[in-house]
Scaffold this active site. Structure first.
Site: not given
Ligand code: 13P
Length: 246
Positions: A12, A93, A95, A163, A169
Site C-alpha cells: 500500500k 483493490h 481501497e 478480500e 487492516g
Molecule cells: P491487511 O493484511 O493489512 O489486512 O490488508 C489486506 C489487504 O488489503 C491486502 O491487499
C-alpha cells in the site's frame, strides 16, 4: 490440479528506500514452496525489481491506468510497470474502488491493460460489512468477479483475490467456513464462464488480516491458493512466517 501457492505482499502507501532491507531478507531466506510477489509503492518498483532480479521474489504494482500512455497526470501504465521490471499488478483493490471510485468496468479495463503489457492481473473482490450482514456476500463478489474479469482470462494471466472489506487492516477475519464458501463460489463461477481447465488453474488468494498466526489455517483450505497480505508483509519476519505456512 495442483496450483502452486502464491503469497503476495501489498505494501500500500508504505515504504521508503530503506525498506529494501526487507526485500533483501525475503531473498536471503531462500526459495520456498510458494511463489512470492511483493507489490511496493510505485516509487520502489524499479529498484526492487532490479534488486530481486534472479531471485525467487517477483515484483508487482498496486494499480495501473487502463491506457498505455497519455495525458493522465499522476497515473502509471501497465507498460511502465512492465518496463520497470514488474510481472504482475493488483487491480480493483477495495481501497482503489473506495478512494478513487473505481467500478467493475474500470477494473476490467485495467486487467486488460495488464494483459496487454504482459503482466498477471490480480483482480480483487470483496464485500463490505453491511453487505455481509445483509446476506449479500456471494451476490456481491459474484457480480464483481463477472464485471471485473475480462473475457481473455487464463490460468497464467489471472489471479483473483477475495478480500472482505471489513477484514482489511482490522485484525478480524471471517471464519474458515465463510472463506471456503466464497472461494468455492468463485471457483464455480470461473468454471461456468471459462471452463474447468481455466478455473482449475486460476489461483484464488484470501486477503484481510492474514498474519503468521492464522495463515496455516486459512491457506490449508482447498480453494485458497495463497494470500494477499497487507500489514504483515511490511516486515520480512512476519511475511516469511506466512510464506512458510503456504
Ligand atoms: P491487511 O493484511 O493489512 O489486512 O490488508 C489486506 C489487504 O488489503 C491486502 O491487499
Amino acid at each position: 490440479m495442483t496450483r502452486r501457492p502464491l503469497v503476495a505482499g501489498n505494501w500500500k502507501m508504505n515504504g521508503h528506500r530503506a525498506a529494501s532491507a526487507e526485500l533483501d531478507a525475503l531473498i536471503a531466506a531462500g526459495r520456498p514452496d510458494a511463489d512470492v510477489l511483493l507489490c511496493p509503492p510505485f516509487t520502489l518498483v524499479a529498484s526492487f525489481a532490479e534488486r530481486a532480479s534472479g531471485s525467487h521474489v517477483a515484483i508487482g504494482g498496486q494499480d495501473c491506468h487502463a491506457a498505455a500512455s497519455g495525458a493522465h497526470t499522476g497515473d502509471i501504465s501497465a507498460e511502465m510497470l512492465a518496463d520497470a521490471g514488474a510481472s504482475a499488478v493488483i487491480v480493483g483493490h477495495s481501497e482503489r474502488r473506495a478512494d478513487h471510485g473505481e467500478d467493475d468496468s474500470t477494473v476490467r479495463a485495467k486487467a486488460e491493460a495488464a494483459w496487454r503489457a504482459g503482466l498477471t492481473a490480480i483482480v480483487c473482490v470483496g464485500e463490505t460489512e453491511a453487505e455481509r450482514d445483509a446476506g449479500r456476500t456471494l451476490a456481491v463478489v459474484g457480480a464483481q468477479l463477472a464485471g471485473s474479469v475480462p473475457d481473455a482470462a487464463s490460468a497464467a494471466n489471472l489471479v483473483v483475490a477475495y478480500e472482505p472489506v471489513w477484514a482489511i487492516g482490522t485484525g478480524r477475519t471471517p471464519v474458515t467456513s465463510e472463506i471456503a464458501e466464497v472461494h468455492d463460489a468463485l471457483r464455480a463461477s470461473l468454471a461456468s464462464r471459462f471452463g474447468a481447465d481455466v478455473a482449475d488453474g486460476v489461483r484464488l488468494l484470501y486477503g484481510g488480516s492474514v498474519k503468521p498466526a492464522n495463515a496455516a489455517e486459512i491457506l490449508a483450505l482447498e480453494n485458497v491458493d495463497g494470500g494477499l497480505v497487507g500489514g504483515a508483509s511490511l516486515k520480512a519476519s512476519d511475511f516469511l512466517g506466512i510464506i512458510a505456512a503456504a
